[in-house]
Design an enzyme around this catalytic site. Sequence first.
Site, PDB file in Angstrom:
ATOM      1  CE  LYS A  35      -4.165   0.044   2.293  1.00 47.69           C
ATOM      2  NZ  LYS A  35      -5.084   0.109   3.430  1.00 47.69           N
ATOM      3  CD  GLU A 151     -13.156  11.778  11.018  1.00 46.32           C
ATOM      4  OE1 GLU A 151     -12.251  12.421  11.567  1.00 46.32           O
ATOM      5  OE2 GLU A 151     -14.129  12.340  10.470  1.00 46.32           O
ATOM      6  CG  LEU A 253     -35.813   9.730   8.100  1.00 52.32           C
ATOM      7  CD1 LEU A 253     -36.861  10.818   8.304  1.00 52.32           C
ATOM      8  CD2 LEU A 253     -36.162   8.515   8.964  1.00 52.32           C
ATOM      9  CG  HIS A 254     -32.809   8.362   1.697  1.00 57.00           C
ATOM     10  ND1 HIS A 254     -33.704   9.089   0.939  1.00 57.00           N
ATOM     11  CD2 HIS A 254     -31.900   9.245   2.144  1.00 57.00           C
ATOM     12  CE1 HIS A 254     -33.331  10.352   0.919  1.00 57.00           C
ATOM     13  NE2 HIS A 254     -32.246  10.478   1.654  1.00 57.00           N
ATOM     14  CB  CYS A 263     -18.691   2.115  10.368  1.00 53.55           C
ATOM     15  SG  CYS A 263     -16.930   2.362  10.041  1.00 53.55           S
ATOM     16  CE  LYS A 324     -21.913   6.439   1.485  1.00 53.11           C
ATOM     17  NZ  LYS A 324     -21.610   7.375   2.582  1.00 53.11           N
TER      18      LYS A 324
END
Length: 444
Positions: A35, A151, A253-254, A263, A324
């Site tokens: 990385k 965070e 509220l979707h 998370c 997402k």
Amino acid sequence: MRIAMIGAGYVGLVSGGCFSEFGIEVACIDQDAAKIERLNRGEVPIYEPGLDELIERNVAEGRLTFSTDLKAAVGLADAVFIAVGTPSRRGDGYADLSYVHATAREIAQAMNGYTVVVTKSTVPVGTGAEIARIIRETRPDADFDVVSNPEFLREGAAINDFMRPDRVVIGTESERARKLLQRIYRPLYLMETPIVHATVETAELTKYASNAFLAAKITFINEIADLCEKVGADVHDVARGMGLDGRIGRKFLHAGPGYGGSCFPKDTLALAQTARQADAPLRIVESVIEINDTRKKRMAKRVISRCGGSVAGKTIAVLGLTFKPNTDDMREAPSLEIVPALQAAGAKIQAYDPQGVEEAKKLLTGVDYCESAYDAMSGADALVIVTEWNAFRALDLARIKAEMKTPVMIDLRNIYNPEEMAAAGFDYTSVGRPQRQGGTDHAK
Ligand code: NAD
Ligand code: UGA
């Protein structure tokens, strides 16, 4: 001011990059040499909008560096941020703190003069005290303070969330450490960002309480969506009607296939476990976990039901694989439940995701990964929208119909309008909104 950021993942890279944008010298450290090598070649190993430019700019200006050498970076640092992973521990769901504890030991060995050790990783209440204990045990002469600075950024919007947060939480009882954190966050103080000063324990719990509340809010609207389907109401309008009440708020509220990500799933589990151990069980959080797990599993049944009760030998197009939009992160994505369940029921899957395919290939096998949304639909018996990438919001309906064998669309993110879809001749189902064609969903 010099910072060492330990862990160059989603949080470490974004926080490190943003701190360097504040004018601070930041050394991002990771034990993953590959990385670090990529970062030093100018490649950003994750997809996060705006991160490439932010990193490139600050590297060019000499404020941001990447290395595996924790010792050197910590020795020079005024503050060391811990941003390593805290995944769910196998078995009981509590946070696996082995990376945090190992990092604390390494930091202790490398400290040079007064150092503030800041936990940015999401850690259960009591971890700050444990880090202090580990450091004292490893280096009895160490001069340090431990601060909890959780965070709250979201993937996909991480830089804006970091640069313009709703609040910053700083947990410490040390005045000296507090002053240092105030210097680090000076640009946000100047913007009058609300800063919550608290004890370490309070800061640690604030993070979990926030994530659990958001997970509960989503789960609440998801259950309301189920009820809407039974009684002919529209969850979109219910959510709007609720959300306009300032006490409730419109965000989160979707209704959809259930929350995923790196998370909410792990943090709700860890919080529930902390609460059980403290003999103060959080029954709401336990229900949220259970409802969300069941929901994600149920989504495949919904698809099968819309395909006439069987998908054996059928081709299903899946649009969106990440948990997402605007991320390549596949952790706990609803697609990880939906795709294998459809495959097990005999379906052939043709999938497309704008950024997630590389990660998805490691987790979902036997899938035909396509180059575009339209390729994925080619010859499909049904189309399932799993993630609401912007690129899927304005697809050409005539072209979809031309590509597909049958125009069956299951929109798990409610991005299309039921009336328009019915008018365009689709057998269209969404979540918590009245069916316009094809009857009700029996996959409950
Ligand atoms: P991640 O898995 O993307 O990155 C963690 C990195 O830490 C990895 O690159 C790993 O190699 C490195 N690492 C582990 N042990 C190390 C060690 N001893 N020394 C050096 N490097 C080490 O994780 P993430 O998503 O960035 O999450 C990190 C923490 O932040 C977690 O506690 C998470 O709950 C929390 N958090 C994440 C988000 C998010 O959106 N991803 C938001 C807020 C908080
Ligand atoms: C979430 C929190 O929003 C951040 O504040 C927090 O810092 C972060 O977790 C963390 O602790 O790591 P993130 O997981 O990146 O951020 O993404 P969210 O936008 O919160 O979405 C989480 C999941 O909930 C996704 O699967 C999303 O599709 C789902 N969701 C979200 C809904 O189903 N409905 C909504 O209204 C909102």
